[in-house]
Design a protein around this motif. Structure first.
Motif, PDB file in Angstrom:
ATOM      1  N   SER A  92     155.964  18.418  42.815  1.00  0.00           N
ATOM      2  CA  SER A  92     155.569  17.169  42.255  1.00  0.00           C
ATOM      3  C   SER A  92     154.199  16.892  42.496  1.00  0.00           C
ATOM      4  O   SER A  92     153.728  17.450  43.670  1.00  0.00           O
ATOM      5  N   PRO A  93     153.379  16.150  41.722  1.00  0.00           N
ATOM      6  CA  PRO A  93     152.042  15.873  41.920  1.00  0.00           C
ATOM      7  C   PRO A  93     151.854  15.243  43.366  1.00  0.00           C
ATOM      8  O   PRO A  93     150.881  15.527  44.067  1.00  0.00           O
ATOM      9  N   ASP A  94     152.662  14.453  43.700  1.00  0.00           N
ATOM     10  CA  ASP A  94     152.435  13.429  44.660  1.00  0.00           C
ATOM     11  C   ASP A  94     152.579  14.154  45.991  1.00  0.00           C
ATOM     12  O   ASP A  94     152.075  14.088  47.102  1.00  0.00           O
ATOM     13  N   GLN A  95     153.473  15.579  46.014  1.00  0.00           N
ATOM     14  CA  GLN A  95     153.692  16.206  47.231  1.00  0.00           C
ATOM     15  C   GLN A  95     152.583  17.161  47.446  1.00  0.00           C
ATOM     16  O   GLN A  95     152.065  17.429  48.365  1.00  0.00           O
ATOM     17  N   VAL A  96     151.976  17.541  46.062  1.00  0.00           N
ATOM     18  CA  VAL A  96     150.888  18.596  46.138  1.00  0.00           C
ATOM     19  C   VAL A  96     149.819  17.846  46.855  1.00  0.00           C
ATOM     20  O   VAL A  96     149.102  18.434  47.558  1.00  0.00           O
ATOM     21  N   LEU A  97     149.207  16.635  46.285  1.00  0.00           N
ATOM     22  CA  LEU A  97     148.251  15.859  47.066  1.00  0.00           C
ATOM     23  C   LEU A  97     148.481  15.568  48.388  1.00  0.00           C
ATOM     24  O   LEU A  97     147.537  15.403  49.107  1.00  0.00           O
ATOM     25  N   ALA A  98     149.788  15.286  48.784  1.00  0.00           N
ATOM     26  CA  ALA A  98     149.916  14.861  50.257  1.00  0.00           C
ATOM     27  C   ALA A  98     149.645  16.039  51.010  1.00  0.00           C
ATOM     28  O   ALA A  98     149.369  16.093  52.009  1.00  0.00           O
ATOM     29  N   GLY A  99     150.165  17.254  50.535  1.00  0.00           N
ATOM     30  CA  GLY A  99     149.766  18.587  51.313  1.00  0.00           C
ATOM     31  C   GLY A  99     148.382  18.744  51.369  1.00  0.00           C
ATOM     32  O   GLY A  99     147.721  19.235  52.443  1.00  0.00           O
ATOM     33  N   PHE A 100     147.654  18.580  50.467  1.00  0.00           N
ATOM     34  CA  PHE A 100     146.389  18.650  50.328  1.00  0.00           C
ATOM     35  C   PHE A 100     145.527  17.566  51.348  1.00  0.00           C
ATOM     36  O   PHE A 100     144.806  18.314  52.237  1.00  0.00           O
ATOM     37  N   ARG A 101     145.984  16.549  51.239  1.00  0.00           N
ATOM     38  CA  ARG A 101     145.344  15.601  52.071  1.00  0.00           C
ATOM     39  C   ARG A 101     145.586  15.822  53.538  1.00  0.00           C
ATOM     40  O   ARG A 101     144.698  15.812  54.574  1.00  0.00           O
ATOM     41  N   LYS A 102     147.011  16.199  53.919  1.00  0.00           N
ATOM     42  CA  LYS A 102     147.304  16.734  55.184  1.00  0.00           C
ATOM     43  C   LYS A 102     146.326  18.035  55.842  1.00  0.00           C
ATOM     44  O   LYS A 102     145.750  17.798  56.977  1.00  0.00           O
ATOM     45  N   LEU A 103     146.086  18.945  55.087  1.00  0.00           N
ATOM     46  CA  LEU A 103     145.144  19.982  55.116  1.00  0.00           C
ATOM     47  C   LEU A 103     143.790  19.445  55.519  1.00  0.00           C
ATOM     48  O   LEU A 103     143.169  20.151  56.363  1.00  0.00           O
ATOM     49  N   ILE A 104     143.316  18.882  54.600  1.00  0.00           N
ATOM     50  CA  ILE A 104     141.991  18.362  54.546  1.00  0.00           C
ATOM     51  C   ILE A 104     141.818  17.634  55.845  1.00  0.00           C
ATOM     52  O   ILE A 104     140.660  17.787  56.479  1.00  0.00           O
ATOM     53  N   ASP A 105     142.558  16.728  56.259  1.00  0.00           N
ATOM     54  CA  ASP A 105     142.306  15.933  57.477  1.00  0.00           C
ATOM     55  C   ASP A 105     142.543  16.728  58.694  1.00  0.00           C
ATOM     56  O   ASP A 105     141.758  16.608  59.557  1.00  0.00           O
ATOM     57  N   TRP A 106     143.302  17.750  58.629  1.00  0.00           N
ATOM     58  CA  TRP A 106     143.257  18.589  59.601  1.00  0.00           C
ATOM     59  C   TRP A 106     142.002  19.111  60.048  1.00  0.00           C
ATOM     60  O   TRP A 106     141.379  19.639  60.933  1.00  0.00           O
ATOM     61  N   GLY A 107     141.372  19.870  58.751  1.00  0.00           N
ATOM     62  CA  GLY A 107     140.208  20.456  58.730  1.00  0.00           C
ATOM     63  C   GLY A 107     139.038  19.452  59.020  1.00  0.00           C
ATOM     64  O   GLY A 107     138.154  19.864  59.735  1.00  0.00           O
ATOM     65  N   LEU A 108     139.025  18.295  58.605  1.00  0.00           N
ATOM     66  CA  LEU A 108     138.020  17.186  59.020  1.00  0.00           C
ATOM     67  C   LEU A 108     138.033  17.027  60.556  1.00  0.00           C
ATOM     68  O   LEU A 108     137.034  16.820  61.062  1.00  0.00           O
ATOM     69  N   ARG A 109     139.263  16.948  61.028  1.00  0.00           N
ATOM     70  CA  ARG A 109     139.349  16.804  62.590  1.00  0.00           C
ATOM     71  C   ARG A 109     138.672  17.814  63.485  1.00  0.00           C
ATOM     72  O   ARG A 109     138.254  17.663  64.450  1.00  0.00           O
ATOM     73  N   ARG A 110     138.738  19.106  62.877  1.00  0.00           N
ATOM     74  CA  ARG A 110     138.215  20.385  63.568  1.00  0.00           C
ATOM     75  C   ARG A 110     136.745  20.630  63.015  1.00  0.00           C
ATOM     76  O   ARG A 110     136.038  21.631  63.321  1.00  0.00           O
ATOM     77  N   GLY A 111     136.138  19.833  62.079  1.00  0.00           N
ATOM     78  CA  GLY A 111     134.993  20.029  61.957  1.00  0.00           C
ATOM     79  C   GLY A 111     134.787  21.415  60.673  1.00  0.00           C
ATOM     80  O   GLY A 111     133.733  21.564  60.574  1.00  0.00           O
ATOM     81  N   LEU A 112     135.711  21.532  60.236  1.00  0.00           N
ATOM     82  CA  LEU A 112     135.745  22.746  59.135  1.00  0.00           C
ATOM     83  C   LEU A 112     135.536  22.347  57.821  1.00  0.00           C
ATOM     84  O   LEU A 112     134.874  23.063  56.947  1.00  0.00           O
ATOM     85  N   VAL A 113     135.673  21.030  57.382  1.00  0.00           N
ATOM     86  CA  VAL A 113     135.666  20.132  56.257  1.00  0.00           C
ATOM     87  C   VAL A 113     134.562  19.206  56.314  1.00  0.00           C
ATOM     88  O   VAL A 113     134.606  18.601  57.192  1.00  0.00           O
ATOM     89  N   PRO A 114     133.614  19.204  55.224  1.00  0.00           N
ATOM     90  CA  PRO A 114     133.230  20.240  54.383  1.00  0.00           C
ATOM     91  C   PRO A 114     132.832  21.439  54.805  1.00  0.00           C
ATOM     92  O   PRO A 114     132.270  21.598  55.906  1.00  0.00           O
ATOM     93  N   GLY A 115     133.150  22.459  53.860  1.00  0.00           N
ATOM     94  CA  GLY A 115     132.391  23.777  54.430  1.00  0.00           C
ATOM     95  C   GLY A 115     133.628  24.977  54.162  1.00  0.00           C
ATOM     96  O   GLY A 115     132.934  26.000  53.660  1.00  0.00           O
ATOM     97  N   ALA A 116     134.641  24.538  54.671  1.00  0.00           N
ATOM     98  CA  ALA A 116     135.676  25.715  54.780  1.00  0.00           C
ATOM     99  C   ALA A 116     136.263  25.840  53.345  1.00  0.00           C
ATOM    100  O   ALA A 116     136.238  25.191  52.330  1.00  0.00           O
ATOM    101  N   ALA A 117     136.214  27.342  52.754  1.00  0.00           N
ATOM    102  CA  ALA A 117     136.837  27.471  51.562  1.00  0.00           C
ATOM    103  C   ALA A 117     138.296  27.045  51.327  1.00  0.00           C
ATOM    104  O   ALA A 117     139.179  27.142  52.312  1.00  0.00           O
ATOM    105  N   LEU A 118     138.646  26.457  50.334  1.00  0.00           N
ATOM    106  CA  LEU A 118     139.805  26.079  49.786  1.00  0.00           C
ATOM    107  C   LEU A 118     140.633  26.899  48.837  1.00  0.00           C
ATOM    108  O   LEU A 118     139.959  27.214  47.863  1.00  0.00           O
ATOM    109  N   ILE A 119     141.789  27.162  49.040  1.00  0.00           N
ATOM    110  CA  ILE A 119     142.722  28.101  48.124  1.00  0.00           C
ATOM    111  C   ILE A 119     143.774  27.249  48.054  1.00  0.00           C
ATOM    112  O   ILE A 119     144.611  27.037  48.883  1.00  0.00           O
TER     113      ILE A 119
END
Length: 141
Positions: free
Chosen positions: A4-31
């Motif tokens: 579902s588009p909502d689940q896909v976006l929720a997963g994206f946000r969770k991963l990006i938030d995780w990366g932001l907290r660790r200073g990986l985003v922006p910069g880390a390659a996203l796949i």
């Protein structure tokens, strides 16, 4: 739970938030990747996973699942545009290029390697990514 588009976006946000907290985003390659074909797999069973490529020395924790994408050979097509253009790029790779290439897909997941991405998860109107399908030489039949 299926696609579902909502689940896909929720997963994206969770991963990006995780990366932001660790200073990986922006910069880390996203796949983004899937082993399922959306033209064949019922949406209730379709799976799509988000990945951040972690730099050496950075490891996953309990909030994300670690994994390794094995090295391999890929058919790749750069795509920039809306979601319909991305869909046409995938169709071209699988239905036009691949049958003429002398190659066949492996069992590995097809991947979208994002050249740029919004860290907020908004504004997905314009994509800039590489569509990548894992391939090998055709086996003798």
């Amino acid at each position: 739970g299926g696609y579902s588009p909502d689940q896909v976006l929720a997963g994206f946000r969770k991963l990006i938030d995780w990366g932001l907290r660790r200073g990986l985003v922006p910069g880390a390659a996203l796949i983004g990747m899937s082993s399922d074909d959306p033209d064949i797999t019922p949406m209730a069973k379709y799976r799509y996973d988000w990945c951040l490529v972690l730099p050496e020395g950075v490891s996953a924790d309990d909030d994300v699942s670690p994994g390794v994408i094995p090295a391999g050979r890929f058919g790749e097509l750069h795509c920039r545009g809306d979601i319909q253009k991305v869909d046409r790029a995938w169709k071209h790779l699988f239905y036009s290029w691949l049958p003429r290439s002398g190659l066949e897909p492996t069992a590995g997941p097809a991947m979208e390697v994002f050249r740029s991405y919004p860290t907020s998860g908004e504004n997905w109107a314009d994509f800039d990514l590489d569509c990548c399908v894992p391939v090998r030489a055709l086996r003798a039949r």
